[in-house]
Structures are given as structure tokens and as C-alpha cells.
Design an enzyme around this catalytic site. Sequence first.
Site, PDB file in Angstrom:
ATOM      1  N   SER A   1       0.781  -1.166  -0.051  1.00  0.00           N
ATOM      2  CA  SER A   1       0.183   0.059  -0.027  1.00  0.00           C
ATOM      3  C   SER A   1       0.903   1.311  -0.017  1.00  0.00           C
ATOM      4  CB  SER A   1      -1.040  -0.093   1.279  1.00  0.00           C
ATOM      5  OG  SER A   1      -0.404   0.545   2.385  1.00  0.00           O
ATOM      6  N   ILE A   2       0.175   2.409  -0.074  1.00  0.00           N
ATOM      7  CA  ILE A   2       0.972   3.818  -0.243  1.00  0.00           C
ATOM      8  C   ILE A   2       1.263   3.852   1.267  1.00  0.00           C
ATOM      9  CG2 ILE A   2      -1.118   4.859   0.489  1.00  0.00           C
ATOM     10  CD1 ILE A   2      -0.094   7.098  -1.567  1.00  0.00           C
ATOM     11  N   LYS A   3       0.811   3.106   2.360  1.00  0.00           N
ATOM     12  CA  LYS A   3       1.334   3.345   3.642  1.00  0.00           C
ATOM     13  C   LYS A   3       2.878   3.253   3.765  1.00  0.00           C
ATOM     14  CE  LYS A   3      -2.519   5.240   5.220  1.00  0.00           C
ATOM     15  NZ  LYS A   3      -3.149   5.007   6.296  1.00  0.00           N
ATOM     16  N   ASP A   4       3.566   2.446   2.561  1.00  0.00           N
ATOM     17  CA  ASP A   4       4.819   1.869   2.939  1.00  0.00           C
ATOM     18  C   ASP A   4       5.621   3.338   2.946  1.00  0.00           C
ATOM     19  OD1 ASP A   4       4.009  -0.538   2.896  1.00  0.00           O
ATOM     20  OD2 ASP A   4       5.083  -1.060   1.353  1.00  0.00           O
TER      21      ASP A   4
ATOM     22  N   ALA B   1       5.359   5.218   6.144  1.00  0.00           N
ATOM     23  CA  ALA B   1       6.443   4.435   7.030  1.00  0.00           C
ATOM     24  C   ALA B   1       7.963   4.928   6.866  1.00  0.00           C
ATOM     25  CB  ALA B   1       6.145   2.776   6.994  1.00  0.00           C
TER      26      ALA B   1
END
Length: 134
Positions: A57-60, A63
Amino acid sequence: AAAAAGGPGSVSSMARRGVHSSVVSTIGETPVIRLQRMAPEGVNIFVKTESMNPGGSIKDRLALGCIEWAEANGHLKPGQTVVEASSGNTGIGLAVVCAAKGYPFVCVMAESFSIERRKLMRFLGAKVVLTNPA
């Protein structure tokens, strides 16, 4: 000798083939695709496939940005533990980044959240702490 001289196993040869030295360098290096049949004539629409990040996901990106900011500003040092309350993709992204950079990671989440996400984070080396959802 071939690897040292730029041969098939060398770092420069691997880079030309898209081989990365760390999973961290792949975050955000997702393909851009031009949609062929979804736009009006004469209009180009491009999409960035963030689902192709290593954590899915884009959340990588978030992070990696958080960890690198904390490192650069002296808030995170080797050996320190990263702790996050997360129910999903941010936790998975942090698990990927922390595993690659060698930081212990603890994810706190309600026991009512997905078992698959817990398993994935544990597979990536995270400690998952479950809380009562009430």
C-alpha cells in the site's frame, strides 16, 4: 572476479537489472501506467500502482518517511524500538521498514482486527500486542 569487474553478479550489473540492495529502495518505485480506454479522446490518464510497494500500500511511503525523519532528526537511534498503534497498512509498512533497517517493531492493535494482518506483521519480525476492542 566477474562480480568484482562488473560481471553478471556485480552490484552495478544487478542495479541495471532492477535488483535492489534493500527492500527500502523499492518503496515508492512503483509503476506508472497509462490507462488506455478510460479517458475521453485526447486525454491521457496515468495511475501510480502503490499496491506494488513491498507492504502492498501507499502507507509504505509514510512508514519510510517517518522512520527516515526520526533518524535524521536524532529521535531514532540504532537498537531503539518503534511502537505504533495500528490496525493495518501503516503497521505493515512500519514492519517492512523496521525489519529492513534493523529496528525492533511493536504494533499495538485491537484483537478484533484481521488475523491475516497480525500474521503478516509477525512474519516480518514485529511483535503484535493485542488489546481488548471494547
